[in-house]
Design a protein around this motif. Structure first.
Motif, PDB file in Angstrom:
ATOM      1  N   HIS A  16      -3.409 -14.184   5.512  1.00 40.84           N
ATOM      2  CA  HIS A  16      -4.491 -13.195   5.346  1.00 40.84           C
ATOM      3  C   HIS A  16      -5.254 -13.472   4.035  1.00 40.84           C
ATOM      4  O   HIS A  16      -4.669 -13.393   2.955  1.00 40.84           O
ATOM      5  CB  HIS A  16      -3.892 -11.793   5.321  1.00 40.84           C
ATOM      6  CG  HIS A  16      -4.910 -10.695   5.460  1.00 40.84           C
ATOM      7  ND1 HIS A  16      -6.091 -10.682   4.742  1.00 40.84           N
ATOM      8  CD2 HIS A  16      -4.941  -9.586   6.238  1.00 40.84           C
ATOM      9  CE1 HIS A  16      -6.782  -9.601   5.062  1.00 40.84           C
ATOM     10  NE2 HIS A  16      -6.111  -8.927   5.975  1.00 40.84           N
ATOM     11  N   CYS A  18      -7.262 -11.845   2.201  1.00 40.17           N
ATOM     12  CA  CYS A  18      -7.395 -10.798   1.186  1.00 40.17           C
ATOM     13  C   CYS A  18      -6.052 -10.426   0.564  1.00 40.17           C
ATOM     14  O   CYS A  18      -5.977  -9.571  -0.316  1.00 40.17           O
ATOM     15  CB  CYS A  18      -8.016  -9.548   1.787  1.00 40.17           C
ATOM     16  SG  CYS A  18      -9.509  -9.880   2.685  1.00 40.17           S
ATOM     17  N   HIS A  31     -15.735  -8.667   9.618  1.00 42.10           N
ATOM     18  CA  HIS A  31     -15.788  -7.199   9.558  1.00 42.10           C
ATOM     19  C   HIS A  31     -16.629  -6.673  10.711  1.00 42.10           C
ATOM     20  O   HIS A  31     -17.722  -7.173  10.959  1.00 42.10           O
ATOM     21  CB  HIS A  31     -16.447  -6.739   8.246  1.00 42.10           C
ATOM     22  CG  HIS A  31     -15.527  -6.775   7.085  1.00 42.10           C
ATOM     23  ND1 HIS A  31     -15.966  -6.703   5.788  1.00 42.10           N
ATOM     24  CD2 HIS A  31     -14.183  -6.843   7.013  1.00 42.10           C
ATOM     25  CE1 HIS A  31     -14.924  -6.742   4.976  1.00 42.10           C
ATOM     26  NE2 HIS A  31     -13.841  -6.837   5.693  1.00 42.10           N
ATOM     27  N   VAL A  86      -8.611 -13.023  10.745  1.00 41.71           N
ATOM     28  CA  VAL A  86      -8.472 -11.587  10.488  1.00 41.71           C
ATOM     29  C   VAL A  86      -9.717 -10.847  10.950  1.00 41.71           C
ATOM     30  O   VAL A  86     -10.848 -11.287  10.702  1.00 41.71           O
ATOM     31  CB  VAL A  86      -8.288 -11.327   8.966  1.00 41.71           C
ATOM     32  CG1 VAL A  86      -8.220  -9.839   8.675  1.00 41.71           C
ATOM     33  CG2 VAL A  86      -7.027 -12.011   8.452  1.00 41.71           C
ATOM     34  N   ALA A  90     -14.233  -2.116   7.871  1.00 38.22           N
ATOM     35  CA  ALA A  90     -14.412  -1.724   6.469  1.00 38.22           C
ATOM     36  C   ALA A  90     -15.691  -0.899   6.335  1.00 38.22           C
ATOM     37  O   ALA A  90     -16.534  -1.143   5.496  1.00 38.22           O
ATOM     38  CB  ALA A  90     -14.480  -2.968   5.578  1.00 38.22           C
ATOM     39  N   CYS A 118      -6.986  -5.487  10.575  1.00 38.42           N
ATOM     40  CA  CYS A 118      -6.996  -4.994   9.200  1.00 38.42           C
ATOM     41  C   CYS A 118      -7.999  -3.842   9.084  1.00 38.42           C
ATOM     42  O   CYS A 118      -8.937  -3.733   9.883  1.00 38.42           O
ATOM     43  CB  CYS A 118      -7.430  -6.150   8.306  1.00 38.42           C
ATOM     44  SG  CYS A 118      -7.342  -5.788   6.561  1.00 38.42           S
ATOM     45  N   LEU A 119      -7.796  -3.022   8.086  1.00 36.54           N
ATOM     46  CA  LEU A 119      -8.654  -1.839   7.963  1.00 36.54           C
ATOM     47  C   LEU A 119      -8.730  -1.432   6.504  1.00 36.54           C
ATOM     48  O   LEU A 119      -7.761  -1.565   5.766  1.00 36.54           O
ATOM     49  CB  LEU A 119      -7.958  -0.759   8.780  1.00 36.54           C
ATOM     50  CG  LEU A 119      -8.544   0.613   8.865  1.00 36.54           C
ATOM     51  CD1 LEU A 119      -8.753   0.907  10.344  1.00 36.54           C
ATOM     52  CD2 LEU A 119      -7.584   1.627   8.325  1.00 36.54           C
ATOM     53  N   SER A 120      -9.888  -0.946   6.075  1.00 40.59           N
ATOM     54  CA  SER A 120      -9.923  -0.360   4.735  1.00 40.59           C
ATOM     55  C   SER A 120     -10.360   1.095   4.847  1.00 40.59           C
ATOM     56  O   SER A 120     -11.125   1.463   5.744  1.00 40.59           O
ATOM     57  CB  SER A 120     -10.840  -1.164   3.812  1.00 40.59           C
ATOM     58  OG  SER A 120     -12.164  -0.903   4.114  1.00 40.59           O
ATOM     59  N   THR A 142      -6.068  -1.489   3.504  1.00 37.68           N
ATOM     60  CA  THR A 142      -6.488  -1.383   2.105  1.00 37.68           C
ATOM     61  C   THR A 142      -6.922   0.046   1.824  1.00 37.68           C
ATOM     62  O   THR A 142      -7.738   0.611   2.559  1.00 37.68           O
ATOM     63  CB  THR A 142      -7.682  -2.330   1.816  1.00 37.68           C
ATOM     64  OG1 THR A 142      -7.251  -3.670   2.028  1.00 37.68           O
ATOM     65  CG2 THR A 142      -8.161  -2.191   0.380  1.00 37.68           C
ATOM     66  N   LYS A 195      -2.647  -2.871   0.560  1.00 38.07           N
ATOM     67  CA  LYS A 195      -3.326  -3.322  -0.664  1.00 38.07           C
ATOM     68  C   LYS A 195      -4.036  -2.099  -1.221  1.00 38.07           C
ATOM     69  O   LYS A 195      -4.541  -1.277  -0.452  1.00 38.07           O
ATOM     70  CB  LYS A 195      -4.340  -4.413  -0.309  1.00 38.07           C
ATOM     71  CG  LYS A 195      -5.343  -4.745  -1.410  1.00 38.07           C
ATOM     72  CD  LYS A 195      -5.939  -6.134  -1.219  1.00 38.07           C
ATOM     73  CE  LYS A 195      -6.922  -6.254  -0.080  1.00 38.07           C
ATOM     74  NZ  LYS A 195      -8.300  -5.862  -0.399  1.00 38.07           N
TER      75      LYS A 195
END
Ligand code: SF4
Ligand code: SF4
Ligand code: SF4
Length: 290
Positions: A16, A18, A31, A86, A90, A118-120, A142, A195
């Motif tokens: 990954h 990040c 994204h 990934v 975001a 993945c997600l923020s 994140t 993260k």
């Protein structure tokens, strides 16, 4: 974070970009800008959408994708950029505040099972949705944590919309901090790899950031301290100097490993360099008005 968890997470963190500085510029991520709405008001946040939104920073996207457009778009991206590993959501608002995020994750899980999801998020709703994310096979999350003291956070976040009510100042800051910490702990127990992003604002949280690292050290894999981009209600504040960022990262590194390669991507970033072009072409073909 304990060593057993670290090794349990290694198969993800080693690929990954990040979560692993060494491969940050070698592995691609895409994204999907499917989440326009936000449930808090950060004083530095100015979201921009559309053709004129040409800045390279979070909160910016050319357009909002609908979940039903995601499959076509991802196929196009994967065809043009071979090394995408990934797929992240975001924003440009808060991912967890938009039902489209969950619809999109479901589509990705079914159609693109090999991509790491993945997600923020700002974390306000993480303690509500951590299980749903784990069930959708999201691996990495994140959370932006800018302060764990409500007196400090109220200077950064103007209001928080929670339980169908707007909570201003310290009341909102308390809710946000409580939910972030609770959500991070629960997500960690569910084996989501966390993260934290922390925006360094010299006049507000510079001497406090280390307290965040101390508080969350057992649950967080890596911390990404990023400089304030002085916009909106913080346009009069200065960003930190390189020296200041370096110093704060060194203090925090005693508690949480630090990520130092972040260039603060847009909500529609894709691959390593070609981002805007692919999204623009995709919509031109679909005759979608930009
Ligand atoms: Fe902006 Fe993100 Fe803060 Fe929402 S959480 S106000 S999108 S910076
Ligand atoms: Fe990286 Fe954050 Fe995007 Fe995930 S959501 S791919 S951690 S920038
Ligand atoms: Fe890398 Fe930062 Fe962009 Fe994430 S937001 S992909 S860490 S540069």
């Amino acid at each position: 974070m304990n060593k057993d968890k670290m090794s349990k997470f290694a198969h993800i963190t080693k690929v990954h970009p990040c979560f692993n500085e060494k491969i940050h510029d070698k592995v691609g991520r895409v994204h999907l800008p499917v989440a326009p709405r936000c449930n808090i008001a950060c004083k530095f946040c100015r979201r921009s959408l559309g053709k004129e939104a040409c800045e390279n920073r979070p909160g910016v996207a050319l357009t909002i994708l609908k979940p039903e457009e995601v499959e076509d778009y991802l196929n196009r991206v994967l065809k043009e950029i071979p090394n995408i590993k990934v797929v992240g959501i975001a924003g440009p608002g808060d991912s967890l505040f938009n039902k489209e995020t969950f619809e999109t994750l479901k589509i990705i899980d079914e159609k693109f099972p090999n991509l790491i999801k993945c997600l923020s998020t700002n974390g306000l709703l993480l303690n509500k949705y951590y299980k749903k994310l784990a069930d959708l096979n999201v691996k990495t999350v994140t959370v932006t944590v800018n302060a764990i003291d409500p007196e400090i956070l109220k200077e950064i976040v103007e209001w928080v919309y929670y339980d169908k009510k707007v909570h201003y100042g310290i009341e909102g800051a308390k809710i946000l901090i409580e939910n972030q910490i609770d959500g991070i702990k629960k997500a960690y127990d569910e084996d989501l790899i966390i993260k934290i992003n922390t925006v360094l604002i010299p006049e507000i949280n510079m001497n406090h950031v280390v307290e965040i690292a101390k508080e969350l050290k057992d649950f967080v894999y890596i911390q990404n301290i990023i400089p304030l981009i002085p916009l909106y209600k913080m346009s009069h504040l200065r960003p930190p100097t390189c020296e200041e960022i370096k110093k704060v990262r060194e203090e925090c590194e005693k508690y949480i490993p630090q990520f130092r390669a972040c260039g603060q991507c847009r909500a529609d970033a894709v691959g390593l360099i070609k981002e805007r072009k692919i999204l623009e072409e995709f919509f031109k073909e679909k005759n979608k008005k930009l």
